[in-house]
Design a protein around this motif. Structure first.
Motif, PDB file in Angstrom:
ATOM      1  N   PHE B  97      -5.937   0.519   6.747  1.00 51.16           N
ATOM      2  CA  PHE B  97      -5.019   0.569   5.603  1.00 51.16           C
ATOM      3  C   PHE B  97      -4.619  -0.842   5.200  1.00 51.16           C
ATOM      4  O   PHE B  97      -4.603  -1.201   4.015  1.00 51.16           O
ATOM      5  CB  PHE B  97      -3.780   1.397   5.983  1.00 51.16           C
ATOM      6  CG  PHE B  97      -2.618   1.264   5.031  1.00 51.16           C
ATOM      7  CD1 PHE B  97      -2.525   2.073   3.910  1.00 51.16           C
ATOM      8  CD2 PHE B  97      -1.611   0.320   5.258  1.00 51.16           C
ATOM      9  CE1 PHE B  97      -1.440   1.949   3.031  1.00 51.16           C
ATOM     10  CE2 PHE B  97      -0.534   0.194   4.380  1.00 51.16           C
ATOM     11  CZ  PHE B  97      -0.456   1.005   3.269  1.00 51.16           C
ATOM     12  N   GLN B  99      -6.164  -3.717   5.581  1.00 52.19           N
ATOM     13  CA  GLN B  99      -7.212  -4.523   4.957  1.00 52.19           C
ATOM     14  C   GLN B  99      -7.670  -3.957   3.616  1.00 52.19           C
ATOM     15  O   GLN B  99      -8.221  -4.681   2.795  1.00 52.19           O
ATOM     16  CB  GLN B  99      -8.416  -4.660   5.895  1.00 52.19           C
ATOM     17  CG  GLN B  99      -8.162  -5.631   7.032  1.00 52.19           C
ATOM     18  CD  GLN B  99      -8.143  -7.090   6.574  1.00 52.19           C
ATOM     19  OE1 GLN B  99      -9.176  -7.690   6.328  1.00 52.19           O
ATOM     20  NE2 GLN B  99      -6.958  -7.675   6.453  1.00 52.19           N
ATOM     21  N   TYR B 100      -7.461  -2.666   3.383  1.00 50.31           N
ATOM     22  CA  TYR B 100      -7.976  -2.058   2.152  1.00 50.31           C
ATOM     23  C   TYR B 100      -6.886  -1.827   1.097  1.00 50.31           C
ATOM     24  O   TYR B 100      -7.125  -2.018  -0.088  1.00 50.31           O
ATOM     25  CB  TYR B 100      -8.666  -0.722   2.472  1.00 50.31           C
ATOM     26  CG  TYR B 100      -9.476  -0.199   1.308  1.00 50.31           C
ATOM     27  CD1 TYR B 100     -10.774  -0.674   1.086  1.00 50.31           C
ATOM     28  CD2 TYR B 100      -8.965   0.743   0.420  1.00 50.31           C
ATOM     29  CE1 TYR B 100     -11.526  -0.229   0.012  1.00 50.31           C
ATOM     30  CE2 TYR B 100      -9.710   1.189  -0.655  1.00 50.31           C
ATOM     31  CZ  TYR B 100     -10.987   0.706  -0.857  1.00 50.31           C
ATOM     32  OH  TYR B 100     -11.734   1.147  -1.925  1.00 50.31           O
ATOM     33  N   SER B 101      -5.713  -1.420   1.525  1.00 53.22           N
ATOM     34  CA  SER B 101      -4.687  -0.985   0.568  1.00 53.22           C
ATOM     35  C   SER B 101      -3.491  -1.935   0.477  1.00 53.22           C
ATOM     36  O   SER B 101      -2.653  -1.777  -0.411  1.00 53.22           O
ATOM     37  CB  SER B 101      -4.171   0.419   0.943  1.00 53.22           C
ATOM     38  OG  SER B 101      -5.208   1.380   0.869  1.00 53.22           O
ATOM     39  N   GLU B 103      -3.395  -5.768   2.020  1.00 56.07           N
ATOM     40  CA  GLU B 103      -3.752  -7.184   1.938  1.00 56.07           C
ATOM     41  C   GLU B 103      -4.351  -7.564   0.591  1.00 56.07           C
ATOM     42  O   GLU B 103      -3.973  -8.601   0.011  1.00 56.07           O
ATOM     43  CB  GLU B 103      -4.701  -7.527   3.111  1.00 56.07           C
ATOM     44  CG  GLU B 103      -4.743  -8.986   3.498  1.00 56.07           C
ATOM     45  CD  GLU B 103      -5.779  -9.777   2.712  1.00 56.07           C
ATOM     46  OE1 GLU B 103      -5.996 -10.921   3.055  1.00 56.07           O
ATOM     47  OE2 GLU B 103      -6.375  -9.258   1.731  1.00 56.07           O
ATOM     48  N   THR B 108      -2.996 -11.205  -1.813  1.00 53.64           N
ATOM     49  CA  THR B 108      -3.694 -11.851  -2.920  1.00 53.64           C
ATOM     50  C   THR B 108      -2.709 -12.339  -3.977  1.00 53.64           C
ATOM     51  O   THR B 108      -2.831 -13.474  -4.471  1.00 53.64           O
ATOM     52  CB  THR B 108      -4.727 -10.871  -3.509  1.00 53.64           C
ATOM     53  OG1 THR B 108      -5.670 -10.542  -2.471  1.00 53.64           O
ATOM     54  CG2 THR B 108      -5.466 -11.481  -4.679  1.00 53.64           C
ATOM     55  N   ARG B 125      -3.051  -9.957 -14.444  1.00 55.00           N
ATOM     56  CA  ARG B 125      -3.688  -9.482 -13.203  1.00 55.00           C
ATOM     57  C   ARG B 125      -2.685  -9.399 -12.070  1.00 55.00           C
ATOM     58  O   ARG B 125      -2.819  -8.570 -11.168  1.00 55.00           O
ATOM     59  CB  ARG B 125      -4.902 -10.338 -12.831  1.00 55.00           C
ATOM     60  CG  ARG B 125      -4.629 -11.765 -12.444  1.00 55.00           C
ATOM     61  CD  ARG B 125      -5.821 -12.372 -11.707  1.00 55.00           C
ATOM     62  NE  ARG B 125      -6.981 -12.540 -12.553  1.00 55.00           N
ATOM     63  CZ  ARG B 125      -8.160 -13.004 -12.121  1.00 55.00           C
ATOM     64  NH1 ARG B 125      -8.324 -13.301 -10.841  1.00 55.00           N
ATOM     65  NH2 ARG B 125      -9.162 -13.175 -12.945  1.00 55.00           N
ATOM     66  N   GLU B 128      -0.924  -6.059 -12.529  1.00 53.87           N
ATOM     67  CA  GLU B 128      -1.791  -4.937 -12.135  1.00 53.87           C
ATOM     68  C   GLU B 128      -1.867  -4.816 -10.610  1.00 53.87           C
ATOM     69  O   GLU B 128      -1.715  -3.730 -10.046  1.00 53.87           O
ATOM     70  CB  GLU B 128      -3.192  -5.158 -12.733  1.00 53.87           C
ATOM     71  CG  GLU B 128      -4.106  -3.960 -12.594  1.00 53.87           C
ATOM     72  CD  GLU B 128      -5.499  -4.222 -13.204  1.00 53.87           C
ATOM     73  OE1 GLU B 128      -5.615  -5.087 -14.095  1.00 53.87           O
ATOM     74  OE2 GLU B 128      -6.458  -3.552 -12.766  1.00 53.87           O
ATOM     75  N   VAL B 139       4.066   3.466   1.033  1.00 56.50           N
ATOM     76  CA  VAL B 139       3.454   4.226   2.132  1.00 56.50           C
ATOM     77  C   VAL B 139       4.083   3.819   3.462  1.00 56.50           C
ATOM     78  O   VAL B 139       4.422   4.661   4.307  1.00 56.50           O
ATOM     79  CB  VAL B 139       1.923   4.001   2.156  1.00 56.50           C
ATOM     80  CG1 VAL B 139       1.305   4.619   3.406  1.00 56.50           C
ATOM     81  CG2 VAL B 139       1.279   4.592   0.896  1.00 56.50           C
TER      82      VAL B 139
END
Lengths: 200, 200
Positions: B97, B99-101, B103, B108, B125, B128, B139
Protein backbone atom coordinates in the motif's frame (compact mmCIF):
# COMPACT_ATOMS: atom_id res chain seq x y z
CA UNK A 1 -13.64 -21.69 0.24
CA UNK A 2 -11.35 -18.68 -0.27
CA UNK A 3 -13.09 -15.84 -2.09
CA UNK A 4 -11.09 -13.77 -4.55
CA UNK A 5 -12.68 -10.51 -5.69
CA UNK A 6 -11.14 -9.50 -9.00
CA UNK A 7 -11.64 -8.11 -12.47
CA UNK A 8 -10.97 -10.29 -15.50
CA UNK A 9 -8.16 -8.78 -17.56
CA UNK A 10 -6.48 -7.12 -14.58
CA UNK A 11 -2.92 -8.35 -14.16
CA UNK A 12 -2.97 -7.60 -10.44
CA UNK A 13 -6.06 -9.78 -10.05
CA UNK A 14 -4.62 -12.52 -12.21
CA UNK A 15 -1.53 -12.88 -9.99
CA UNK A 16 -3.09 -14.56 -6.93
CA UNK A 17 -5.39 -16.63 -9.16
CA UNK A 18 -2.37 -17.90 -11.11
CA UNK A 19 -0.49 -18.82 -7.94
CA UNK A 20 -3.49 -20.58 -6.38
CA UNK A 21 -3.84 -22.63 -9.58
CA UNK A 22 -0.12 -23.48 -9.56
CA UNK A 23 -0.54 -24.66 -5.97
CA UNK A 24 -3.73 -26.60 -6.77
CA UNK A 25 -5.67 -24.62 -4.18
CA UNK A 26 -9.34 -24.04 -5.04
CA UNK A 27 -10.92 -20.60 -4.75
CA UNK A 28 -14.11 -18.80 -5.68
CA UNK A 29 -13.67 -15.93 -8.16
CA UNK A 30 -16.05 -13.03 -7.62
CA UNK A 31 -16.05 -10.79 -10.68
CA UNK A 32 -15.76 -7.19 -9.48
CA UNK A 33 -15.41 -4.51 -12.13
CA UNK A 34 -13.48 -1.35 -11.39
CA UNK A 35 -14.74 -0.01 -14.73
CA UNK A 36 -18.33 -0.38 -13.53
CA UNK A 37 -17.49 1.32 -10.24
CA UNK A 38 -18.05 -1.80 -8.16
CA UNK A 39 -14.94 -1.20 -6.04
CA UNK A 40 -16.24 2.23 -5.02
CA UNK A 41 -19.59 1.03 -3.71
CA UNK A 42 -20.14 1.24 0.07
CA UNK A 43 -20.44 -2.54 0.45
CA UNK A 44 -17.05 -3.05 -1.19
CA UNK A 45 -15.39 -0.15 0.64
CA UNK A 46 -16.54 -1.79 3.88
CA UNK A 47 -14.30 -4.74 2.90
CA UNK A 48 -11.37 -2.69 1.54
CA UNK A 49 -11.17 0.99 2.45
CA UNK A 50 -8.63 1.46 -0.35
CA UNK A 51 -11.31 0.51 -2.91
CA UNK A 52 -9.19 -1.82 -5.02
CA UNK A 53 -9.18 -5.35 -6.33
CA UNK A 54 -7.86 -7.97 -5.93
CA UNK A 55 -9.25 -8.57 -2.48
CA UNK A 56 -9.09 -11.91 -0.73
CA UNK A 57 -11.46 -13.21 1.91
CA UNK A 58 -10.58 -16.30 3.93
CA UNK A 59 -13.16 -18.77 5.23
CA UNK A 60 -13.18 -17.10 8.63
CA UNK A 61 -13.98 -13.73 7.04
CA UNK A 62 -10.54 -12.18 7.41
CA UNK A 63 -9.45 -10.00 4.52
CA UNK A 64 -6.20 -9.40 2.65
CA UNK A 65 -5.57 -6.77 -0.03
CA UNK A 66 -2.55 -6.09 -2.29
CA UNK A 67 -1.79 -8.69 -4.95
CA UNK A 68 1.87 -9.08 -4.02
CA UNK A 69 1.05 -9.58 -0.34
CA UNK A 70 -1.25 -12.41 -1.48
CA UNK A 71 1.58 -13.93 -3.51
CA UNK A 72 3.83 -13.92 -0.43
CA UNK A 73 1.04 -15.34 1.72
CA UNK A 74 0.30 -18.37 -0.41
CA UNK A 75 3.88 -18.98 -1.59
CA UNK A 76 5.21 -19.30 1.97
CA UNK A 77 6.71 -22.78 2.36
CA UNK A 78 6.47 -23.54 -1.37
CA UNK A 79 9.12 -23.60 -4.10
CA UNK A 80 7.86 -20.21 -5.31
CA UNK A 81 9.33 -18.29 -2.34
CA UNK A 82 12.80 -19.11 -0.96
CA UNK A 83 13.34 -19.46 2.79
CA UNK A 84 14.15 -16.24 4.67
CA UNK A 85 17.55 -14.82 3.71
CA UNK A 86 19.15 -13.02 0.81
CA UNK A 87 17.38 -15.04 -1.93
CA UNK A 88 13.95 -14.27 -0.48
CA UNK A 89 14.87 -10.62 -0.14
CA UNK A 90 15.74 -10.49 -3.86
CA UNK A 91 12.28 -11.88 -4.66
CA UNK A 92 10.78 -9.12 -2.51
CA UNK A 93 12.99 -6.55 -4.26
CA UNK A 94 11.38 -7.50 -7.58
CA UNK A 95 7.88 -7.45 -6.06
CA UNK A 96 8.38 -3.87 -4.89
CA UNK A 97 10.04 -2.95 -8.20
CA UNK A 98 6.93 -4.25 -9.93
CA UNK A 99 4.52 -2.11 -7.94
CA UNK A 100 6.66 1.05 -8.01
CA UNK A 101 8.62 1.11 -11.27
CA UNK A 102 6.72 -1.19 -13.66
CA UNK A 103 2.97 -1.41 -12.97
CA UNK A 104 2.31 2.37 -12.65
CA UNK A 105 3.60 2.83 -16.21
CA UNK A 106 3.06 -0.41 -18.16
CA UNK A 107 -0.27 -1.39 -16.61
CA UNK A 108 -1.50 2.18 -16.49
CA UNK A 109 -0.75 2.94 -20.15
CA UNK A 110 -2.40 -0.36 -21.11
CA UNK A 111 -5.45 0.65 -19.06
CA UNK A 112 -5.66 4.06 -20.75
CA UNK A 113 -5.33 2.61 -24.26
CA UNK A 114 -6.95 -0.82 -24.03
CA UNK A 115 -9.77 -0.22 -21.54
CA UNK A 116 -10.45 3.52 -21.77
CA UNK A 117 -9.64 4.05 -25.47
CA UNK A 118 -7.55 7.19 -24.80
CA UNK A 119 -4.66 6.55 -27.26
CA UNK A 120 -5.23 9.85 -29.07
CA UNK A 121 -6.84 11.95 -26.34
CA UNK A 122 -4.10 11.30 -23.79
CA UNK A 123 -1.16 11.19 -26.21
CA UNK A 124 1.16 13.36 -24.09
CA UNK A 125 0.71 11.59 -20.77
CA UNK A 126 0.97 8.24 -22.55
CA UNK A 127 4.28 9.29 -24.11
CA UNK A 128 5.63 10.42 -20.73
CA UNK A 129 4.59 7.24 -18.89
CA UNK A 130 5.82 5.02 -21.73
CA UNK A 131 9.38 6.28 -21.27
CA UNK A 132 9.32 4.98 -17.71
CA UNK A 133 7.66 1.74 -18.79
CA UNK A 134 10.44 1.09 -21.29
CA UNK A 135 13.00 1.89 -18.59
CA UNK A 136 11.44 -0.82 -16.40
CA UNK A 137 11.58 -3.29 -19.28
CA UNK A 138 15.24 -2.34 -19.70
CA UNK A 139 15.97 -3.21 -16.07
CA UNK A 140 14.33 -6.61 -16.58
CA UNK A 141 16.20 -7.15 -19.86
CA UNK A 142 19.55 -6.55 -18.18
CA UNK A 143 18.82 -9.14 -15.48
CA UNK A 144 17.27 -11.71 -17.84
CA UNK A 145 20.04 -11.49 -20.40
CA UNK A 146 22.20 -13.43 -17.95
CA UNK A 147 19.65 -15.38 -15.88
CA UNK A 148 16.65 -17.60 -16.58
CA UNK A 149 14.44 -15.97 -13.95
CA UNK A 150 14.31 -12.73 -12.01
CA UNK A 151 15.51 -14.10 -8.67
CA UNK A 152 16.92 -17.61 -8.46
CA UNK A 153 14.48 -20.24 -9.77
CA UNK A 154 10.95 -19.52 -11.02
CA UNK A 155 9.25 -17.64 -8.19
CA UNK A 156 6.46 -15.24 -7.32
CA UNK A 157 8.74 -12.48 -8.63
CA UNK A 158 8.26 -13.97 -12.10
CA UNK A 159 4.50 -14.32 -11.61
CA UNK A 160 4.25 -10.68 -10.51
CA UNK A 161 6.26 -9.31 -13.43
CA UNK A 162 4.73 -11.65 -16.01
CA UNK A 163 1.26 -10.22 -15.31
CA UNK A 164 1.56 -6.90 -17.13
CA UNK A 165 4.68 -7.63 -19.19
CA UNK A 166 2.99 -10.27 -21.32
CA UNK A 167 0.13 -7.90 -22.21
CA UNK A 168 2.37 -4.84 -22.59
CA UNK A 169 1.53 -4.82 -26.32
CA UNK A 170 -2.01 -3.77 -25.32
CA UNK A 171 -0.36 -0.57 -24.07
CA UNK A 172 1.56 -0.18 -27.35
CA UNK A 173 4.82 -1.36 -25.79
CA UNK A 174 6.99 -3.07 -28.39
CA UNK A 175 8.95 -5.97 -26.87
CA UNK A 176 11.14 -6.43 -29.97
CA UNK A 177 14.08 -4.56 -28.33
CA UNK A 178 13.80 -6.84 -25.28
CA UNK A 179 14.66 -10.35 -26.52
CA UNK A 180 15.63 -11.68 -23.09
CA UNK A 181 12.27 -10.54 -21.70
CA UNK A 182 10.47 -12.33 -24.54
CA UNK A 183 12.40 -15.55 -23.94
CA UNK A 184 11.61 -15.30 -20.22
CA UNK A 185 7.87 -14.89 -20.91
CA UNK A 186 8.03 -18.21 -22.79
CA UNK A 187 9.91 -19.84 -19.89
CA UNK A 188 7.20 -18.68 -17.47
CA UNK A 189 4.46 -20.08 -19.71
CA UNK A 190 6.30 -23.42 -19.87
CA UNK A 191 5.97 -23.92 -16.09
CA UNK A 192 3.73 -26.88 -15.24
CA UNK A 193 0.30 -25.60 -14.24
CA UNK A 194 0.85 -22.06 -15.51
CA UNK A 195 -2.45 -20.53 -16.63
CA UNK A 196 -2.24 -17.45 -18.87
CA UNK A 197 -4.14 -14.29 -18.11
CA UNK A 198 -6.98 -14.46 -20.59
CA UNK A 199 -8.75 -16.43 -17.87
CA UNK A 200 -8.96 -14.58 -14.53
CA UNK B 1 30.24 -3.30 7.55
CA UNK B 2 26.97 -2.97 5.62
CA UNK B 3 26.98 -0.02 3.25
CA UNK B 4 23.77 1.95 2.78
CA UNK B 5 23.69 4.35 -0.17
CA UNK B 6 21.05 6.98 0.49
CA UNK B 7 20.06 10.61 0.32
CA UNK B 8 19.45 12.57 3.52
CA UNK B 9 15.83 13.74 3.63
CA UNK B 10 14.52 10.82 1.55
CA UNK B 11 11.91 8.83 3.46
CA UNK B 12 12.69 5.71 1.47
CA UNK B 13 16.36 5.97 2.47
CA UNK B 14 15.51 6.73 6.08
CA UNK B 15 13.48 3.50 6.44
CA UNK B 16 16.33 0.93 6.46
CA UNK B 17 18.53 3.30 8.49
CA UNK B 18 15.79 3.63 11.11
CA UNK B 19 15.30 -0.13 11.34
CA UNK B 20 19.04 -0.85 11.58
CA UNK B 21 19.26 1.69 14.44
CA UNK B 22 16.27 0.08 16.20
CA UNK B 23 18.03 -3.28 15.88
CA UNK B 24 21.36 -1.84 17.03
CA UNK B 25 23.06 -2.99 13.83
CA UNK B 26 25.88 -0.71 12.64
CA UNK B 27 26.08 0.42 9.04
CA UNK B 28 28.00 2.89 6.90
CA UNK B 29 25.89 5.62 5.30
CA UNK B 30 27.09 6.72 1.86
CA UNK B 31 25.44 9.99 0.92
CA UNK B 32 24.18 9.66 -2.65
CA UNK B 33 22.18 12.54 -4.06
CA UNK B 34 19.49 11.94 -6.64
CA UNK B 35 19.22 15.72 -7.00
CA UNK B 36 22.89 15.89 -8.06
CA UNK B 37 22.39 13.02 -10.50
CA UNK B 38 24.59 10.61 -8.57
CA UNK B 39 22.17 7.70 -9.01
CA UNK B 40 22.34 8.07 -12.80
CA UNK B 41 26.12 7.87 -13.06
CA UNK B 42 27.55 4.73 -14.72
CA UNK B 43 29.31 3.59 -11.55
CA UNK B 44 26.04 3.68 -9.60
CA UNK B 45 23.97 2.12 -12.40
CA UNK B 46 26.46 -0.77 -12.36
CA UNK B 47 25.29 -1.41 -8.79
CA UNK B 48 21.57 -0.77 -9.36
CA UNK B 49 20.28 -0.78 -12.94
CA UNK B 50 17.10 0.91 -11.69
CA UNK B 51 19.14 3.96 -10.67
CA UNK B 52 17.56 4.53 -7.28
CA UNK B 53 18.49 4.85 -3.64
CA UNK B 54 18.39 3.38 -1.08
CA UNK B 55 20.77 0.65 -2.11
CA UNK B 56 22.32 -1.78 0.32
CA UNK B 57 25.63 -3.58 -0.07
CA UNK B 58 26.53 -6.44 2.23
CA UNK B 59 30.09 -7.24 3.30
CA UNK B 60 30.40 -9.90 0.60
CA UNK B 61 29.46 -7.37 -2.08
CA UNK B 62 25.91 -8.60 -2.67
CA UNK B 63 23.35 -5.89 -3.33
CA UNK B 64 19.75 -5.25 -2.33
CA UNK B 65 17.48 -2.47 -3.59
CA UNK B 66 13.94 -1.40 -2.61
CA UNK B 67 13.50 0.09 0.85
CA UNK B 68 10.65 -2.19 1.87
CA UNK B 69 12.56 -5.32 0.81
CA UNK B 70 15.34 -4.11 3.13
CA UNK B 71 12.83 -3.71 5.96
CA UNK B 72 11.65 -7.30 5.48
CA UNK B 73 15.24 -8.54 5.27
CA UNK B 74 16.45 -7.07 8.53
CA UNK B 75 13.18 -7.48 10.45
CA UNK B 76 13.07 -11.24 9.84
CA UNK B 77 13.13 -12.97 13.22
CA UNK B 78 12.61 -9.73 15.14
CA UNK B 79 9.56 -8.27 16.86
CA UNK B 80 9.09 -5.91 13.91
CA UNK B 81 7.86 -8.66 11.55
CA UNK B 82 5.45 -11.38 12.73
CA UNK B 83 6.11 -15.03 11.87
CA UNK B 84 4.69 -16.26 8.54
CA UNK B 85 0.90 -16.31 8.52
CA UNK B 86 -1.96 -13.85 8.35
CA UNK B 87 -0.38 -11.24 10.65
CA UNK B 88 2.78 -11.09 8.54
CA UNK B 89 0.70 -10.85 5.38
CA UNK B 90 -1.12 -7.81 6.78
CA UNK B 91 2.25 -6.14 7.39
CA UNK B 92 3.15 -6.85 3.76
CA UNK B 93 -0.24 -5.50 2.65
CA UNK B 94 0.66 -2.14 4.23
CA UNK B 95 4.16 -2.19 2.72
CA UNK B 96 2.71 -2.58 -0.77
CA UNK B 97 0.00 0.00 0.00
CA UNK B 98 2.78 2.40 0.94
CA UNK B 99 4.66 2.00 -2.32
CA UNK B 100 1.59 2.03 -4.57
CA UNK B 101 -1.06 4.24 -2.96
CA UNK B 102 0.84 6.54 -0.57
CA UNK B 103 4.45 7.26 -1.63
CA UNK B 104 3.72 8.12 -5.30
CA UNK B 105 1.45 10.96 -4.12
CA UNK B 106 2.60 12.12 -0.68
CA UNK B 107 6.35 11.73 -1.24
CA UNK B 108 6.16 12.94 -4.82
CA UNK B 109 4.24 16.13 -4.01
CA UNK B 110 6.67 16.80 -1.15
CA UNK B 111 9.56 16.33 -3.61
CA UNK B 112 8.02 18.74 -6.12
CA UNK B 113 7.34 21.42 -3.50
CA UNK B 114 10.11 20.99 -0.93
CA UNK B 115 13.06 19.92 -3.11
CA UNK B 116 12.20 21.28 -6.57
CA UNK B 117 10.31 24.42 -5.53
CA UNK B 118 7.48 23.83 -8.02
CA UNK B 119 4.51 24.81 -5.81
CA UNK B 120 3.31 27.42 -8.30
CA UNK B 121 4.68 26.07 -11.59
CA UNK B 122 3.14 22.61 -11.15
CA UNK B 123 -0.06 23.70 -9.41
CA UNK B 124 -2.36 21.44 -11.49
CA UNK B 125 -0.43 18.21 -11.16
CA UNK B 126 0.11 18.92 -7.46
CA UNK B 127 -3.64 19.35 -6.99
CA UNK B 128 -4.35 16.08 -8.83
CA UNK B 129 -1.76 14.06 -6.88
CA UNK B 130 -2.80 15.62 -3.58
CA UNK B 131 -6.31 14.19 -3.91
CA UNK B 132 -4.82 10.71 -4.01
CA UNK B 133 -2.44 11.51 -1.17
CA UNK B 134 -5.34 12.59 1.04
CA UNK B 135 -7.19 9.40 0.07
CA UNK B 136 -4.22 7.35 1.32
CA UNK B 137 -4.21 9.31 4.59
CA UNK B 138 -7.93 8.55 4.86
CA UNK B 139 -7.29 4.82 4.57
CA UNK B 140 -4.71 5.07 7.36
CA UNK B 141 -7.05 7.20 9.49
CA UNK B 142 -9.80 4.59 9.27
CA UNK B 143 -7.46 1.82 10.46
CA UNK B 144 -5.76 3.90 13.16
CA UNK B 145 -9.00 5.25 14.62
CA UNK B 146 -9.55 1.77 16.07
CA UNK B 147 -6.00 0.38 16.41
CA UNK B 148 -2.70 1.57 17.86
CA UNK B 149 -0.63 0.44 14.88
CA UNK B 150 -1.21 -0.49 11.25
CA UNK B 151 -0.88 -4.26 11.64
CA UNK B 152 -0.75 -5.82 15.10
CA UNK B 153 2.03 -4.37 17.26
CA UNK B 154 4.56 -1.75 16.12
CA UNK B 155 6.15 -3.24 12.98
CA UNK B 156 7.97 -2.40 9.77
CA UNK B 157 4.56 -1.41 8.36
CA UNK B 158 4.61 1.52 10.78
CA UNK B 159 8.22 2.39 9.92
CA UNK B 160 7.39 2.37 6.20
CA UNK B 161 4.32 4.58 6.52
CA UNK B 162 5.86 6.89 9.11
CA UNK B 163 8.59 7.89 6.65
CA UNK B 164 6.61 10.19 4.38
CA UNK B 165 3.56 10.73 6.60
CA UNK B 166 5.46 12.63 9.26
CA UNK B 167 6.90 15.05 6.67
CA UNK B 168 3.68 15.29 4.66
CA UNK B 169 3.44 18.96 5.72
CA UNK B 170 6.45 19.63 3.49
CA UNK B 171 4.15 18.66 0.60
CA UNK B 172 1.42 20.99 1.93
CA UNK B 173 -0.63 18.09 3.31
CA UNK B 174 -2.63 19.21 6.33
CA UNK B 175 -2.90 16.45 8.94
CA UNK B 176 -5.51 18.32 11.00
CA UNK B 177 -8.37 16.21 9.56
CA UNK B 178 -6.47 13.02 10.47
CA UNK B 179 -6.26 12.98 14.29
CA UNK B 180 -5.72 9.22 14.52
CA UNK B 181 -2.78 9.50 12.12
CA UNK B 182 -1.27 12.28 14.22
CA UNK B 183 -1.65 10.25 17.42
CA UNK B 184 -0.05 7.27 15.68
CA UNK B 185 2.95 9.37 14.57
CA UNK B 186 3.53 10.20 18.24
CA UNK B 187 3.23 6.51 19.21
CA UNK B 188 5.87 5.63 16.60
CA UNK B 189 8.21 8.32 17.90
CA UNK B 190 7.77 6.98 21.44
CA UNK B 191 9.25 3.59 20.49
CA UNK B 192 12.58 2.95 22.24
CA UNK B 193 15.42 3.62 19.81
CA UNK B 194 13.26 5.39 17.24
CA UNK B 195 15.32 8.00 15.36
CA UNK B 196 13.42 10.67 13.45
CA UNK B 197 14.16 11.42 9.83
CA UNK B 198 16.04 14.67 10.11
CA UNK B 199 19.10 12.44 10.47
CA UNK B 200 19.51 9.94 7.60
Amino acid sequence: MIKLYGMTGSGNCWKPAALLRLLGQPFEWIETSTLAGETRKPEFLALNANGRVPLLQFDDGRLLAESNAMLCHFAEGSAYLPAPGYERSKVLEWLFFEQYSHEPYIATVRFWIHFLGKREAWRDRIAEASIRGRAALGVMEQRLAAHDFLAGDFSIADIALYAYTHVADEGDFDLTPFPAVRAWLARCEAQAGFVPMRLP
